[in-house]
Design a protein around this motif. Structure first.
Motif, short mmCIF file in Angstrom:
data_model
loop_
_atom_site.label_atom_id
_atom_site.label_comp_id
_atom_site.label_asym_id
_atom_site.label_seq_id
_atom_site.Cartn_x
_atom_site.Cartn_y
_atom_site.Cartn_z
N ASP A 213 0.90 -1.18 0.06
CA ASP A 213 -0.06 0.05 0.00
C ASP A 213 0.91 1.20 -0.06
O ASP A 213 0.44 2.18 -0.68
CB ASP A 213 -1.01 0.02 1.25
CG ASP A 213 -1.99 -1.00 1.00
OD1 ASP A 213 -2.12 -1.45 -0.04
OD2 ASP A 213 -2.79 -1.33 1.92
N GLN A 214 1.97 1.13 0.80
CA GLN A 214 2.98 2.34 0.82
C GLN A 214 3.71 2.41 -0.45
O GLN A 214 3.59 3.91 -0.97
CB GLN A 214 3.92 2.18 1.83
CG GLN A 214 3.31 2.40 3.15
CD GLN A 214 4.34 2.03 4.31
OE1 GLN A 214 5.38 0.88 4.16
NE2 GLN A 214 4.50 2.77 5.51
N GLU A 217 0.89 4.20 -2.70
CA GLU A 217 0.78 5.62 -2.32
C GLU A 217 1.66 6.68 -3.03
O GLU A 217 1.80 7.59 -3.58
CB GLU A 217 0.71 5.88 -1.00
CG GLU A 217 -0.57 5.39 -0.29
CD GLU A 217 -0.69 5.23 1.45
OE1 GLU A 217 0.42 5.91 1.97
OE2 GLU A 217 -1.52 4.67 2.13
N LEU A 218 2.95 5.82 -2.91
CA LEU A 218 4.11 6.75 -3.48
C LEU A 218 4.05 6.88 -4.80
O LEU A 218 4.45 7.92 -5.51
CB LEU A 218 5.30 5.97 -2.96
CG LEU A 218 6.67 6.62 -3.47
CD1 LEU A 218 6.77 8.07 -2.54
CD2 LEU A 218 8.02 5.74 -2.96
N SER A 219 3.58 5.72 -5.49
CA SER A 219 3.41 5.83 -6.89
C SER A 219 2.32 6.77 -7.46
O SER A 219 2.52 7.00 -8.61
CB SER A 219 3.25 4.47 -7.44
OG SER A 219 4.09 3.37 -6.98
N ALA A 220 1.40 7.24 -6.58
CA ALA A 220 0.32 8.08 -6.89
C ALA A 220 0.97 9.65 -7.37
O ALA A 220 0.32 10.25 -7.87
CB ALA A 220 -0.45 8.15 -5.86
N ALA A 235 10.55 -5.41 -3.78
CA ALA A 235 9.49 -4.41 -3.30
C ALA A 235 8.23 -5.60 -2.90
O ALA A 235 7.34 -4.89 -2.13
CB ALA A 235 8.78 -3.68 -4.73
N LEU A 236 8.04 -6.57 -3.44
CA LEU A 236 7.08 -7.44 -3.20
C LEU A 236 7.57 -8.90 -2.69
O LEU A 236 8.55 -9.28 -3.21
CB LEU A 236 6.44 -7.86 -4.36
CG LEU A 236 5.46 -6.52 -5.18
CD1 LEU A 236 4.79 -7.30 -6.25
CD2 LEU A 236 4.81 -6.05 -4.17
N LEU A 247 -2.31 -7.69 -8.47
CA LEU A 247 -2.04 -7.07 -9.89
C LEU A 247 -3.17 -6.79 -10.50
O LEU A 247 -2.63 -5.78 -11.19
CB LEU A 247 -1.78 -8.80 -10.50
CG LEU A 247 -1.70 -8.76 -12.12
CD1 LEU A 247 -0.55 -8.12 -12.32
CD2 LEU A 247 -1.87 -10.14 -12.50
N GLY A 248 -4.14 -6.84 -10.00
CA GLY A 248 -5.23 -5.84 -10.57
C GLY A 248 -5.34 -4.34 -10.13
O GLY A 248 -5.48 -3.55 -10.91
N ARG A 249 -4.58 -4.02 -8.96
CA ARG A 249 -4.58 -2.78 -8.49
C ARG A 249 -3.27 -2.17 -9.07
O ARG A 249 -3.23 -1.06 -9.49
CB ARG A 249 -4.16 -2.87 -7.00
CG ARG A 249 -5.25 -3.08 -6.01
CD ARG A 249 -5.04 -3.27 -4.77
NE ARG A 249 -4.60 -1.81 -4.31
CZ ARG A 249 -4.10 -1.80 -3.00
NH1 ARG A 249 -4.10 -2.81 -1.96
NH2 ARG A 249 -3.55 -0.57 -2.52
N ILE A 250 -2.42 -3.11 -9.57
CA ILE A 250 -1.02 -2.48 -10.24
C ILE A 250 -1.38 -2.17 -11.59
O ILE A 250 -1.29 -0.99 -12.25
CB ILE A 250 0.31 -3.26 -10.25
CG1 ILE A 250 0.81 -3.47 -8.90
CG2 ILE A 250 0.99 -3.08 -11.46
CD1 ILE A 250 1.88 -4.49 -8.97
N ARG A 251 -2.51 -2.91 -12.17
CA ARG A 251 -3.00 -2.38 -13.71
C ARG A 251 -3.81 -1.36 -13.63
O ARG A 251 -3.97 -0.36 -14.50
CB ARG A 251 -3.67 -3.79 -14.30
CG ARG A 251 -2.78 -4.98 -14.65
CD ARG A 251 -3.30 -5.89 -15.44
NE ARG A 251 -2.24 -6.64 -16.13
CZ ARG A 251 -2.24 -8.04 -16.16
NH1 ARG A 251 -3.19 -8.81 -15.54
NH2 ARG A 251 -1.28 -8.67 -16.56
N HIS A 252 -4.67 -1.24 -12.50
CA HIS A 252 -5.24 0.02 -12.37
C HIS A 252 -4.56 1.30 -12.30
O HIS A 252 -4.54 2.37 -12.79
CB HIS A 252 -6.20 -0.17 -11.09
CG HIS A 252 -7.15 1.32 -10.89
ND1 HIS A 252 -8.23 1.25 -11.78
CD2 HIS A 252 -7.05 2.35 -9.84
CE1 HIS A 252 -8.90 2.48 -11.37
NE2 HIS A 252 -8.33 3.17 -10.20
N LEU A 253 -3.33 1.13 -11.50
CA LEU A 253 -2.20 2.33 -11.38
C LEU A 253 -1.82 2.60 -12.80
O LEU A 253 -1.64 3.57 -13.23
CB LEU A 253 -1.32 1.68 -10.34
CG LEU A 253 -0.11 2.88 -10.54
CD1 LEU A 253 -0.45 4.33 -9.82
CD2 LEU A 253 1.00 2.16 -9.73
#
Length: 456
Positions: A213-214, A217-220, A235-236, A247-253
Protein backbone atom coordinates in the motif's frame (compact mmCIF):
# COMPACT_ATOMS: atom_id res chain seq x y z
CA UNK A 1 65.79 -0.45 -2.24
CA UNK A 2 65.36 -0.80 1.55
CA UNK A 3 62.20 -2.57 2.64
CA UNK A 4 61.08 0.56 4.49
CA UNK A 5 61.07 2.52 1.24
CA UNK A 6 59.13 -0.27 -0.47
CA UNK A 7 56.58 -0.27 2.34
CA UNK A 8 56.18 3.52 2.04
CA UNK A 9 55.50 3.24 -1.70
CA UNK A 10 52.95 0.51 -1.02
CA UNK A 11 51.21 2.67 1.59
CA UNK A 12 51.18 5.62 -0.83
CA UNK A 13 49.67 3.48 -3.59
CA UNK A 14 46.95 2.15 -1.28
CA UNK A 15 46.07 5.67 -0.14
CA UNK A 16 45.74 6.85 -3.75
CA UNK A 17 43.58 3.86 -4.67
CA UNK A 18 41.24 4.43 -1.74
CA UNK A 19 40.90 8.13 -2.61
CA UNK A 20 40.04 7.24 -6.22
CA UNK A 21 36.83 5.47 -5.11
CA UNK A 22 33.73 6.93 -3.47
CA UNK A 23 33.11 8.68 -1.20
CA UNK A 24 36.08 10.89 -2.17
CA UNK A 25 36.04 9.64 -5.77
CA UNK A 26 39.09 11.58 -6.91
CA UNK A 27 39.05 9.30 -9.91
CA UNK A 28 41.93 10.97 -11.77
CA UNK A 29 44.24 9.54 -9.10
CA UNK A 30 43.54 6.10 -10.51
CA UNK A 31 45.72 6.89 -13.53
CA UNK A 32 48.78 6.82 -11.27
CA UNK A 33 47.54 5.06 -8.11
CA UNK A 34 49.05 1.65 -8.91
CA UNK A 35 52.45 3.02 -10.01
CA UNK A 36 54.00 3.29 -6.50
CA UNK A 37 52.99 -0.31 -5.79
CA UNK A 38 54.61 -1.52 -9.02
CA UNK A 39 57.75 0.44 -8.11
CA UNK A 40 57.82 -1.13 -4.65
CA UNK A 41 57.88 -4.62 -6.20
CA UNK A 42 60.77 -3.94 -8.59
CA UNK A 43 63.71 -6.08 -7.51
CA UNK A 44 62.04 -7.26 -4.29
CA UNK A 45 62.63 -10.79 -2.99
CA UNK A 46 59.77 -13.31 -3.18
CA UNK A 47 59.17 -12.99 0.55
CA UNK A 48 59.19 -9.19 0.45
CA UNK A 49 56.88 -9.23 -2.57
CA UNK A 50 54.36 -11.40 -0.74
CA UNK A 51 54.42 -9.08 2.29
CA UNK A 52 54.03 -5.99 0.11
CA UNK A 53 51.18 -7.61 -1.82
CA UNK A 54 49.37 -8.51 1.39
CA UNK A 55 49.91 -5.02 2.80
CA UNK A 56 48.60 -3.36 -0.35
CA UNK A 57 45.63 -5.71 -0.69
CA UNK A 58 44.51 -5.44 2.94
CA UNK A 59 44.84 -1.65 2.98
CA UNK A 60 42.95 -1.22 -0.30
CA UNK A 61 40.10 -3.62 0.40
CA UNK A 62 39.65 -2.74 4.06
CA UNK A 63 39.90 0.97 3.26
CA UNK A 64 37.36 0.93 0.43
CA UNK A 65 35.10 -1.89 1.64
CA UNK A 66 34.94 -0.84 5.28
CA UNK A 67 31.16 -1.03 4.99
CA UNK A 68 31.40 -4.84 4.91
CA UNK A 69 31.72 -4.70 8.69
CA UNK A 70 28.16 -3.34 8.82
CA UNK A 71 26.98 -6.53 7.12
CA UNK A 72 29.30 -9.28 8.38
CA UNK A 73 30.92 -7.83 11.49
CA UNK A 74 34.39 -9.27 12.26
CA UNK A 75 33.92 -11.81 9.43
CA UNK A 76 34.47 -8.91 7.01
CA UNK A 77 38.19 -9.08 7.81
CA UNK A 78 38.33 -12.63 6.44
CA UNK A 79 36.57 -11.58 3.24
CA UNK A 80 39.00 -8.69 2.80
CA UNK A 81 41.90 -11.06 3.40
CA UNK A 82 40.63 -13.42 0.67
CA UNK A 83 40.46 -10.51 -1.77
CA UNK A 84 43.93 -9.35 -0.72
CA UNK A 85 45.39 -12.77 -1.54
CA UNK A 86 44.83 -12.07 -5.23
CA UNK A 87 47.16 -9.08 -4.90
CA UNK A 88 49.64 -11.37 -3.14
CA UNK A 89 49.57 -13.81 -6.08
CA UNK A 90 50.27 -10.97 -8.49
CA UNK A 91 53.14 -9.60 -6.37
CA UNK A 92 54.82 -13.00 -5.99
CA UNK A 93 54.82 -13.69 -9.73
CA UNK A 94 55.73 -10.13 -10.75
CA UNK A 95 59.50 -10.36 -10.33
CA UNK A 96 59.76 -13.97 -11.43
CA UNK A 97 58.81 -12.76 -14.90
CA UNK A 98 61.48 -10.04 -14.94
CA UNK A 99 64.32 -11.58 -17.01
CA UNK A 100 67.43 -9.86 -18.40
CA UNK A 101 66.61 -11.27 -21.83
CA UNK A 102 63.05 -9.92 -21.76
CA UNK A 103 62.55 -6.43 -23.15
CA UNK A 104 60.77 -3.92 -20.86
CA UNK A 105 58.06 -3.61 -23.50
CA UNK A 106 57.14 -7.27 -23.26
CA UNK A 107 57.61 -7.28 -19.50
CA UNK A 108 55.09 -4.45 -19.18
CA UNK A 109 52.59 -6.27 -21.37
CA UNK A 110 53.03 -9.55 -19.49
CA UNK A 111 52.58 -7.76 -16.16
CA UNK A 112 49.40 -6.05 -17.36
CA UNK A 113 48.02 -9.35 -18.66
CA UNK A 114 48.89 -11.04 -15.37
CA UNK A 115 47.08 -8.37 -13.33
CA UNK A 116 44.04 -8.30 -15.61
CA UNK A 117 43.77 -12.08 -15.73
CA UNK A 118 43.87 -12.35 -11.93
CA UNK A 119 41.39 -9.47 -11.66
CA UNK A 120 38.96 -11.04 -14.13
CA UNK A 121 39.17 -14.42 -12.40
CA UNK A 122 38.54 -12.80 -9.00
CA UNK A 123 35.65 -10.77 -10.39
CA UNK A 124 33.84 -13.13 -12.75
CA UNK A 125 34.96 -16.77 -12.30
CA UNK A 126 36.02 -17.24 -8.69
CA UNK A 127 33.52 -18.88 -6.31
CA UNK A 128 33.24 -15.64 -4.33
CA UNK A 129 32.97 -13.42 -7.40
CA UNK A 130 33.62 -9.81 -6.46
CA UNK A 131 34.09 -7.25 -9.26
CA UNK A 132 34.35 -4.14 -7.07
CA UNK A 133 37.54 -2.09 -6.59
CA UNK A 134 39.57 -2.41 -9.79
CA UNK A 135 41.56 0.11 -11.85
CA UNK A 136 38.88 -0.03 -14.53
CA UNK A 137 36.06 0.84 -12.12
CA UNK A 138 38.08 3.50 -10.28
CA UNK A 139 38.04 5.58 -13.45
CA UNK A 140 34.73 6.86 -14.86
CA UNK A 141 33.21 5.40 -18.03
CA UNK A 142 34.96 6.74 -21.12
CA UNK A 143 35.54 6.39 -24.83
CA UNK A 144 37.55 3.18 -24.30
CA UNK A 145 34.87 1.51 -22.17
CA UNK A 146 32.60 0.79 -25.13
CA UNK A 147 35.53 -0.89 -26.90
CA UNK A 148 37.51 -2.81 -24.25
CA UNK A 149 35.33 -2.59 -21.10
CA UNK A 150 36.49 -2.13 -17.53
CA UNK A 151 38.93 -5.05 -17.67
CA UNK A 152 40.57 -3.62 -20.76
CA UNK A 153 40.92 -0.28 -18.99
CA UNK A 154 42.54 -2.06 -16.03
CA UNK A 155 45.01 -3.63 -18.45
CA UNK A 156 45.92 -0.21 -19.87
CA UNK A 157 46.41 1.33 -16.39
CA UNK A 158 48.74 -1.47 -15.23
CA UNK A 159 50.58 -1.48 -18.58
CA UNK A 160 51.32 2.25 -18.27
CA UNK A 161 52.36 1.87 -14.61
CA UNK A 162 54.78 -0.96 -15.39
CA UNK A 163 56.37 0.91 -18.27
CA UNK A 164 56.75 4.00 -16.09
CA UNK A 165 58.49 1.91 -13.43
CA UNK A 166 61.17 0.89 -15.96
CA UNK A 167 64.66 2.45 -15.91
CA UNK A 168 64.57 2.83 -19.70
CA UNK A 169 63.69 6.32 -20.90
CA UNK A 170 61.94 5.13 -24.05
CA UNK A 171 59.81 2.72 -22.07
CA UNK A 172 58.95 5.39 -19.51
CA UNK A 173 57.99 7.68 -22.40
CA UNK A 174 55.63 5.01 -23.71
CA UNK A 175 54.04 4.77 -20.26
CA UNK A 176 53.51 8.53 -20.14
CA UNK A 177 52.02 8.46 -23.66
CA UNK A 178 49.59 5.70 -22.68
CA UNK A 179 48.48 7.62 -19.59
CA UNK A 180 47.96 10.78 -21.63
CA UNK A 181 45.83 8.88 -24.14
CA UNK A 182 43.89 7.19 -21.36
CA UNK A 183 43.39 10.51 -19.59
CA UNK A 184 42.12 12.08 -22.81
CA UNK A 185 39.57 9.30 -23.11
CA UNK A 186 38.09 10.41 -19.78
CA UNK A 187 37.55 14.03 -20.78
CA UNK A 188 33.79 14.64 -20.45
CA UNK A 189 32.05 14.49 -23.77
CA UNK A 190 28.60 14.17 -25.26
CA UNK A 191 26.96 10.92 -26.18
CA UNK A 192 28.70 10.84 -29.57
CA UNK A 193 27.15 8.66 -32.24
CA UNK A 194 24.23 7.71 -30.02
CA UNK A 195 21.38 6.24 -32.01
CA UNK A 196 18.21 8.30 -32.32
CA UNK A 197 15.88 5.70 -30.85
CA UNK A 198 12.28 5.87 -29.72
CA UNK A 199 11.72 8.18 -26.74
CA UNK A 200 10.27 6.50 -23.64
CA UNK A 201 9.01 8.10 -20.42
CA UNK A 202 10.01 6.07 -17.34
CA UNK A 203 9.25 6.63 -13.64
CA UNK A 204 11.40 4.88 -11.01
CA UNK A 205 10.22 4.54 -7.41
CA UNK A 206 12.64 4.58 -4.46
CA UNK A 207 11.58 3.25 -1.06
CA UNK A 208 12.91 0.71 1.45
CA UNK A 209 10.84 -1.80 3.46
CA UNK A 210 7.57 -0.27 2.35
CA UNK A 211 4.32 -2.20 2.31
CA UNK A 212 2.45 -2.75 -0.94
CA UNK A 213 0.00 0.00 0.00
CA UNK A 214 2.88 2.41 0.75
CA UNK A 215 4.45 1.72 -2.65
CA UNK A 216 1.08 2.38 -4.24
CA UNK A 217 0.70 5.65 -2.33
CA UNK A 218 4.21 6.73 -3.35
CA UNK A 219 3.47 5.80 -6.95
CA UNK A 220 0.44 8.07 -6.92
CA UNK A 221 2.88 10.99 -7.25
CA UNK A 222 4.18 9.69 -10.59
CA UNK A 223 3.53 12.29 -13.30
CA UNK A 224 0.86 11.44 -15.85
CA UNK A 225 1.43 10.28 -18.51
CA UNK A 226 4.34 7.87 -18.14
CA UNK A 227 5.06 4.80 -20.24
CA UNK A 228 6.91 2.61 -17.75
CA UNK A 229 7.02 2.32 -13.95
CA UNK A 230 9.84 0.54 -12.08
CA UNK A 231 9.73 -0.57 -8.44
CA UNK A 232 12.83 -1.78 -6.50
CA UNK A 233 14.11 -5.30 -5.93
CA UNK A 234 12.17 -7.10 -3.19
CA UNK A 235 9.38 -4.52 -3.38
CA UNK A 236 7.05 -7.53 -3.18
CA UNK A 237 7.59 -10.49 -0.88
CA UNK A 238 5.23 -12.67 -2.94
CA UNK A 239 4.80 -13.79 -6.53
CA UNK A 240 2.69 -11.07 -8.11
CA UNK A 241 1.51 -13.47 -10.80
CA UNK A 242 -0.23 -15.55 -8.11
CA UNK A 243 -1.99 -12.59 -6.47
CA UNK A 244 -4.83 -11.40 -8.74
CA UNK A 245 -5.96 -8.70 -6.31
CA UNK A 246 -2.56 -6.96 -6.13
CA UNK A 247 -2.00 -7.49 -9.86
CA UNK A 248 -5.35 -5.84 -10.55
CA UNK A 249 -4.44 -2.82 -8.42
CA UNK A 250 -1.15 -2.43 -10.28
CA UNK A 251 -2.94 -2.56 -13.62
CA UNK A 252 -5.38 0.07 -12.34
CA UNK A 253 -2.36 2.26 -11.45
CA UNK A 254 -0.95 1.68 -14.94
CA UNK A 255 -4.23 2.75 -16.49
CA UNK A 256 -4.33 5.90 -14.35
CA UNK A 257 -0.77 6.83 -15.35
CA UNK A 258 -1.24 5.63 -18.96
CA UNK A 259 1.72 3.24 -18.49
CA UNK A 260 2.31 0.34 -20.86
CA UNK A 261 4.92 -1.47 -18.76
CA UNK A 262 5.38 -2.05 -15.03
CA UNK A 263 8.60 -3.66 -13.71
CA UNK A 264 8.71 -4.90 -10.12
CA UNK A 265 11.00 -6.94 -7.88
CA UNK A 266 9.07 -10.04 -6.86
CA UNK A 267 9.85 -13.77 -6.60
CA UNK A 268 9.11 -17.14 -8.18
CA UNK A 269 8.14 -20.25 -6.20
CA UNK A 270 9.39 -23.52 -7.69
CA UNK A 271 7.73 -26.95 -7.35
CA UNK A 272 10.61 -28.21 -5.18
CA UNK A 273 9.85 -25.37 -2.69
CA UNK A 274 12.94 -23.41 -3.70
CA UNK A 275 12.51 -19.89 -5.05
CA UNK A 276 14.14 -17.31 -7.29
CA UNK A 277 14.56 -13.56 -6.94
CA UNK A 278 12.54 -12.37 -9.94
CA UNK A 279 11.77 -9.15 -11.74
CA UNK A 280 8.36 -9.29 -13.43
CA UNK A 281 7.31 -7.21 -16.43
CA UNK A 282 3.58 -6.48 -16.27
CA UNK A 283 1.60 -5.33 -19.30
CA UNK A 284 -1.88 -3.85 -19.45
CA UNK A 285 -3.48 -7.24 -20.16
CA UNK A 286 -0.77 -9.85 -19.68
CA UNK A 287 2.57 -10.66 -18.09
CA UNK A 288 5.13 -9.62 -20.69
CA UNK A 289 8.17 -11.38 -19.24
CA UNK A 290 10.40 -12.01 -16.23
CA UNK A 291 14.04 -12.34 -15.22
CA UNK A 292 15.45 -14.59 -12.48
CA UNK A 293 18.48 -13.05 -10.79
CA UNK A 294 21.59 -14.69 -12.26
CA UNK A 295 23.96 -13.57 -9.49
CA UNK A 296 22.43 -14.00 -6.02
CA UNK A 297 24.37 -12.11 -3.36
CA UNK A 298 26.90 -14.28 -1.51
CA UNK A 299 26.02 -15.38 2.03
CA UNK A 300 22.43 -14.11 1.67
CA UNK A 301 19.19 -15.99 1.18
CA UNK A 302 18.77 -14.49 -2.26
CA UNK A 303 17.08 -17.33 -4.14
CA UNK A 304 18.24 -19.84 -6.73
CA UNK A 305 20.39 -18.45 -9.53
CA UNK A 306 18.83 -17.88 -12.91
CA UNK A 307 20.75 -18.87 -16.04
CA UNK A 308 19.30 -16.60 -18.73
CA UNK A 309 19.22 -12.86 -19.44
CA UNK A 310 16.19 -12.53 -21.71
CA UNK A 311 15.06 -9.46 -23.61
CA UNK A 312 11.27 -9.21 -23.90
CA UNK A 313 9.23 -7.45 -26.60
CA UNK A 314 6.99 -4.78 -25.05
CA UNK A 315 5.00 -1.77 -26.30
CA UNK A 316 8.03 0.45 -25.44
CA UNK A 317 10.63 -1.77 -27.16
CA UNK A 318 12.62 -4.85 -26.21
CA UNK A 319 13.59 -4.54 -22.55
CA UNK A 320 15.61 -6.54 -20.06
CA UNK A 321 15.42 -6.31 -16.29
CA UNK A 322 18.65 -7.70 -14.75
CA UNK A 323 18.43 -7.37 -10.98
CA UNK A 324 20.83 -5.42 -8.77
CA UNK A 325 23.95 -7.63 -8.32
CA UNK A 326 23.52 -8.95 -11.89
CA UNK A 327 24.82 -5.59 -13.07
CA UNK A 328 27.96 -5.69 -10.93
CA UNK A 329 29.24 -8.26 -13.43
CA UNK A 330 29.91 -7.69 -17.09
CA UNK A 331 28.33 -10.88 -18.45
CA UNK A 332 24.66 -10.56 -17.47
CA UNK A 333 23.80 -7.15 -19.00
CA UNK A 334 26.00 -7.95 -21.99
CA UNK A 335 24.03 -11.13 -22.66
CA UNK A 336 20.77 -9.20 -22.25
CA UNK A 337 21.88 -6.69 -24.88
CA UNK A 338 23.11 -9.44 -27.22
CA UNK A 339 19.66 -11.00 -26.83
CA UNK A 340 18.14 -7.81 -28.17
CA UNK A 341 17.56 -5.54 -25.16
CA UNK A 342 17.09 -1.92 -26.22
CA UNK A 343 16.49 -0.61 -22.69
CA UNK A 344 17.58 -1.87 -19.26
CA UNK A 345 15.06 -1.24 -16.46
CA UNK A 346 16.66 -2.45 -13.24
CA UNK A 347 15.14 -3.20 -9.82
CA UNK A 348 17.86 -2.93 -7.16
CA UNK A 349 18.28 -3.14 -3.40
CA UNK A 350 20.94 -1.67 -1.11
CA UNK A 351 19.99 -1.70 2.57
CA UNK A 352 20.16 1.69 4.23
CA UNK A 353 22.31 0.40 7.11
CA UNK A 354 25.03 -0.62 4.62
CA UNK A 355 26.06 3.07 4.64
CA UNK A 356 26.25 5.78 1.98
CA UNK A 357 29.78 4.64 1.01
CA UNK A 358 28.43 1.27 -0.13
CA UNK A 359 25.57 2.88 -2.04
CA UNK A 360 27.91 5.27 -3.87
CA UNK A 361 30.42 2.56 -4.79
CA UNK A 362 27.67 0.29 -6.04
CA UNK A 363 26.05 3.06 -8.08
CA UNK A 364 29.23 3.50 -10.13
CA UNK A 365 29.12 -0.06 -11.49
CA UNK A 366 25.83 0.58 -13.30
CA UNK A 367 27.51 3.43 -15.18
CA UNK A 368 30.15 1.07 -16.57
CA UNK A 369 27.54 -1.46 -17.69
CA UNK A 370 25.68 1.29 -19.56
CA UNK A 371 28.86 2.49 -21.30
CA UNK A 372 30.11 -1.00 -22.17
CA UNK A 373 26.87 -1.91 -23.90
CA UNK A 374 25.66 1.49 -25.14
CA UNK A 375 22.27 1.36 -23.43
CA UNK A 376 20.16 3.64 -21.28
CA UNK A 377 19.76 2.28 -17.74
CA UNK A 378 17.06 3.22 -15.25
CA UNK A 379 17.75 1.87 -11.75
CA UNK A 380 15.01 1.82 -9.11
CA UNK A 381 16.84 1.16 -5.84
CA UNK A 382 15.33 0.58 -2.41
CA UNK A 383 17.23 3.34 -0.61
CA UNK A 384 19.45 4.55 -3.45
CA UNK A 385 20.95 5.22 -5.73
CA UNK A 386 17.91 5.44 -7.96
CA UNK A 387 19.44 6.83 -11.15
CA UNK A 388 19.23 7.35 -14.89
CA UNK A 389 22.35 6.64 -16.98
CA UNK A 390 22.83 7.36 -20.66
CA UNK A 391 24.66 5.10 -23.17
CA UNK A 392 27.97 6.91 -22.57
CA UNK A 393 27.83 6.06 -18.85
CA UNK A 394 26.88 9.58 -17.76
CA UNK A 395 24.54 9.84 -14.78
CA UNK A 396 21.79 12.06 -16.12
CA UNK A 397 19.67 12.23 -12.96
CA UNK A 398 19.31 10.60 -9.56
CA UNK A 399 17.42 10.77 -6.26
CA UNK A 400 19.06 11.60 -2.91
CA UNK A 401 20.14 8.52 -0.97
CA UNK A 402 17.74 7.04 1.60
CA UNK A 403 14.77 9.35 0.89
CA UNK A 404 11.63 7.78 -0.64
CA UNK A 405 10.66 9.40 -3.90
CA UNK A 406 9.95 9.14 -7.60
CA UNK A 407 12.40 9.85 -10.41
CA UNK A 408 10.73 10.70 -13.70
CA UNK A 409 12.85 10.71 -16.85
CA UNK A 410 12.90 10.32 -20.60
CA UNK A 411 15.21 7.82 -22.27
CA UNK A 412 15.55 6.40 -25.78
CA UNK A 413 15.76 2.86 -27.06
CA UNK A 414 19.06 1.75 -28.64
CA UNK A 415 19.77 -1.25 -30.86
CA UNK A 416 23.35 -0.81 -32.12
CA UNK A 417 25.87 -3.16 -30.49
CA UNK A 418 29.10 -1.61 -29.20
CA UNK A 419 32.50 -3.08 -30.09
CA UNK A 420 32.72 -4.27 -26.47
CA UNK A 421 29.43 -6.17 -26.66
CA UNK A 422 30.47 -7.74 -29.96
CA UNK A 423 34.05 -8.75 -29.20
CA UNK A 424 35.81 -6.48 -26.67
CA UNK A 425 34.53 -8.52 -23.73
CA UNK A 426 36.91 -11.35 -24.67
CA UNK A 427 39.88 -9.42 -23.23
CA UNK A 428 39.11 -10.58 -19.69
CA UNK A 429 38.88 -14.32 -20.43
CA UNK A 430 41.95 -14.22 -22.71
CA UNK A 431 43.99 -12.48 -20.00
CA UNK A 432 42.85 -15.05 -17.42
CA UNK A 433 44.00 -17.96 -19.57
CA UNK A 434 47.26 -16.15 -20.37
CA UNK A 435 47.79 -15.35 -16.68
CA UNK A 436 47.45 -19.03 -15.82
CA UNK A 437 50.12 -19.85 -18.40
CA UNK A 438 52.36 -17.10 -17.00
CA UNK A 439 51.98 -18.57 -13.52
CA UNK A 440 53.06 -21.97 -14.79
CA UNK A 441 56.01 -20.38 -16.58
CA UNK A 442 56.96 -18.50 -13.42
CA UNK A 443 57.03 -21.72 -11.38
CA UNK A 444 59.18 -23.44 -14.02
CA UNK A 445 61.63 -20.53 -14.19
CA UNK A 446 61.87 -20.34 -10.41
CA UNK A 447 62.72 -24.04 -10.17
CA UNK A 448 65.38 -23.64 -12.84
CA UNK A 449 66.87 -20.73 -10.91
CA UNK A 450 67.02 -22.83 -7.75
CA UNK A 451 68.91 -25.60 -9.59
CA UNK A 452 71.57 -23.25 -10.94
CA UNK A 453 74.86 -23.43 -9.04
CA UNK A 454 75.56 -20.44 -6.85
CA UNK A 455 78.18 -17.98 -8.19
CA UNK A 456 80.86 -17.04 -5.64
Amino acid sequence: MPFGARAFLTLLSAALVIAAFPPLHWHWLALMAWLPFILSLRGASPKASAVLGLLHGMLVFSGTLIWLTEIFGPMALLLQFILAMFTVFFAMIFNTLDRPTLSPWWYGLMTAVLWTGIEYFRSEWFTLRFPWITPGTALPPNALTQVIGVYGVSLVVILASTWLSSNKRKTQGAGIAVLILLGAAFIPRGTGEQEKGVAVRVSAVQGETLSFDQYMELSASIPTPTQAIVWPEYALSFDLRENPEKLGRIRHLMAEKEAEVFVVGSLTRHPDKSWSNTSIIVGRDTILGSHDKNRPVHFFDDGEAGVEAPAWPTPIGRISTPICFDNDYSAVPREAVKNGAELLLIPSMDAQHWTARQHLQHAELFRHRAAENGRWLVVAASSGMTQVIDPSGKRVDSLPLFDPGVLDTQITSQSILTPYTRFGWIIGPICTIAAALLMVAAVVMQRRDMKKPAVH
